[in-house]
Design a protein around this motif. Structure first.
Motif, PDB file in Angstrom:
ATOM      1  N   GLN A  91       0.818  -1.212   0.000  1.00  0.00           N
ATOM      2  CA  GLN A  91       0.000   0.000   0.000  1.00  0.00           C
ATOM      3  C   GLN A  91       0.856   1.268   0.000  1.00  0.00           C
ATOM      4  O   GLN A  91       0.329   2.372   0.089  1.00  0.00           O
ATOM      5  CB  GLN A  91      -0.941   0.006   1.221  1.00  0.00           C
ATOM      6  N   GLY A  92       2.180   1.109  -0.066  1.00  0.00           N
ATOM      7  CA  GLY A  92       3.061   2.273  -0.181  1.00  0.00           C
ATOM      8  C   GLY A  92       3.800   2.664   1.079  1.00  0.00           C
ATOM      9  O   GLY A  92       4.424   3.722   1.133  1.00  0.00           O
ATOM     10  N   GLY A  93       3.762   1.820   2.099  1.00  0.00           N
ATOM     11  CA  GLY A  93       4.458   2.137   3.341  1.00  0.00           C
ATOM     12  C   GLY A  93       5.806   1.445   3.445  1.00  0.00           C
ATOM     13  O   GLY A  93       6.137   0.563   2.657  1.00  0.00           O
ATOM     14  N   GLU A  94       6.577   1.875   4.416  1.00  0.00           N
ATOM     15  CA  GLU A  94       7.843   1.242   4.781  1.00  0.00           C
ATOM     16  C   GLU A  94       7.747   0.921   6.264  1.00  0.00           C
ATOM     17  O   GLU A  94       7.337   1.769   7.057  1.00  0.00           O
ATOM     18  CB  GLU A  94       9.007   2.196   4.518  1.00  0.00           C
ATOM     19  N   VAL A  95       8.111  -0.295   6.649  1.00  0.00           N
ATOM     20  CA  VAL A  95       8.035  -0.710   8.047  1.00  0.00           C
ATOM     21  C   VAL A  95       9.390  -0.449   8.697  1.00  0.00           C
ATOM     22  O   VAL A  95      10.377  -1.123   8.392  1.00  0.00           O
ATOM     23  CB  VAL A  95       7.638  -2.195   8.184  1.00  0.00           C
ATOM     24  N   ILE A  96       9.423   0.538   9.581  1.00  0.00           N
ATOM     25  CA  ILE A  96      10.681   0.928  10.216  1.00  0.00           C
ATOM     26  C   ILE A  96      11.020   0.011  11.380  1.00  0.00           C
ATOM     27  O   ILE A  96      12.149  -0.441  11.518  1.00  0.00           O
ATOM     28  CB  ILE A  96      10.608   2.399  10.682  1.00  0.00           C
ATOM     29  N   ASP A  97      10.029  -0.269  12.240  1.00  0.00           N
ATOM     30  CA  ASP A  97      10.315  -1.107  13.399  1.00  0.00           C
ATOM     31  C   ASP A  97       9.064  -1.789  13.917  1.00  0.00           C
ATOM     32  O   ASP A  97       7.961  -1.580  13.400  1.00  0.00           O
ATOM     33  CB  ASP A  97      10.995  -0.303  14.515  1.00  0.00           C
ATOM     34  N   VAL A  98       9.252  -2.611  14.929  1.00  0.00           N
ATOM     35  CA  VAL A  98       8.166  -3.246  15.667  1.00  0.00           C
ATOM     36  C   VAL A  98       8.396  -2.895  17.136  1.00  0.00           C
ATOM     37  O   VAL A  98       9.531  -2.885  17.611  1.00  0.00           O
ATOM     38  CB  VAL A  98       8.113  -4.777  15.446  1.00  0.00           C
ATOM     39  N   VAL A  99       7.303  -2.579  17.844  1.00  0.00           N
ATOM     40  CA  VAL A  99       7.384  -2.167  19.241  1.00  0.00           C
ATOM     41  C   VAL A  99       6.393  -2.996  20.045  1.00  0.00           C
ATOM     42  O   VAL A  99       5.230  -3.112  19.664  1.00  0.00           O
ATOM     43  CB  VAL A  99       7.031  -0.663  19.401  1.00  0.00           C
ATOM     44  N   VAL A 100       6.863  -3.575  21.156  1.00  0.00           N
ATOM     45  CA  VAL A 100       5.970  -4.279  22.073  1.00  0.00           C
ATOM     46  C   VAL A 100       6.177  -3.736  23.480  1.00  0.00           C
ATOM     47  O   VAL A 100       7.233  -3.209  23.809  1.00  0.00           O
ATOM     48  CB  VAL A 100       6.185  -5.815  22.075  1.00  0.00           C
ATOM     49  N   GLU A 101       5.151  -3.877  24.291  1.00  0.00           N
ATOM     50  CA  GLU A 101       5.207  -3.452  25.691  1.00  0.00           C
ATOM     51  C   GLU A 101       5.478  -4.692  26.541  1.00  0.00           C
ATOM     52  O   GLU A 101       4.641  -5.579  26.634  1.00  0.00           O
ATOM     53  CB  GLU A 101       3.881  -2.800  26.094  1.00  0.00           C
ATOM     54  N   HIS A 102       6.667  -4.767  27.131  1.00  0.00           N
ATOM     55  CA  HIS A 102       7.087  -5.909  27.948  1.00  0.00           C
ATOM     56  C   HIS A 102       6.834  -5.599  29.430  1.00  0.00           C
ATOM     57  O   HIS A 102       7.126  -4.491  29.870  1.00  0.00           O
ATOM     58  CB  HIS A 102       8.574  -6.184  27.701  1.00  0.00           C
ATOM     59  N   PRO A 103       6.296  -6.570  30.200  1.00  0.00           N
ATOM     60  CA  PRO A 103       5.968  -6.289  31.597  1.00  0.00           C
ATOM     61  C   PRO A 103       7.181  -5.965  32.471  1.00  0.00           C
ATOM     62  O   PRO A 103       7.059  -5.237  33.452  1.00  0.00           O
ATOM     63  CB  PRO A 103       5.276  -7.561  32.082  1.00  0.00           C
TER      64      PRO A 103
END
Length: 175
Positions: A91-103
């Motif tokens: 769709q025209g995007g670039e995926v820079i990173d992935v972020v998760v919330e760790h306990p």
């Protein structure tokens, strides 16, 4: 063999010219040192202010971008990872990173820097062959992606496509 300062300068110079990630292994072969020596050199370059990004495919120098940046909240199974990433790119995007919330650790960020369908295929192949756990598996599939895109219309298309696939994390769907 060149000394450490010359090697670090050569690494930085190579990254300034690079358009694709360069692996620690390829630097190690080029300089006749171990991969761990290169990892240490990169750590020292970062500590001195170089904006080097580590991706699954190697190192990149962070560059200023003219693109717009947003975070998207998504949720999916590990089997839907390729579909999710391809959808964003197609769709025209670039995926820079992935972020998760760790306990325990709080926010964990994994650099991806995926800009093409081939980048996605390479990432998926490496994930499958390495047997590692995706960060999204730590949070029942809920995670964020920082994405870059050219216009708000592109962002709208990305969100719509992810929503249609049931991947975009939306309040009314998960309440």
């Amino acid at each position: 063999m060149i000394d450490g300062d010359q090697r670090k300068a050569a690494i930085l110079a190579a990254l300034q010219q690079a358009t694709k990630p360069i692996s620690a292994t390829s630097f190690a072969k080029k300089f006749g040192v171990s991969r761990q020596i290169v990892v240490g050199d990169v750590a020292l370059l970062r500590a001195s202010g170089a904006t080097i990004i580590a991706t699954a495919r190697g190192y990149l120098l962070e560059r200023e971008s003219e693109k717009l940046i947003s975070k998207l909240a998504v949720q999916h199974t590990p089997e839907q990872t390729e579909e999710e990433l391809r959808t964003i790119i197609e769709q025209g995007g670039e995926v820079i990173d992935v972020v998760v919330e760790h306990p325990l650790y709080g926010e964990l960020v994994g650099g991806l820097h995926l800009a093409t369908v081939q980048d996605v295929a390479t990432f998926i192949k490496e994930a499958d062959s390495s047997g590692v756990t995706l960060l999204s598996e730590l949070t029942a599939g809920i995670h964020l992606h920082t994405i870059a895109y050219e216009s708000l219309e592109v962002l709208t298309k990305i969100k719509q496509a992810l929503s249609e696939k049931g991947i975009l994390y939306e309040e009314n769907r998960h309440a």
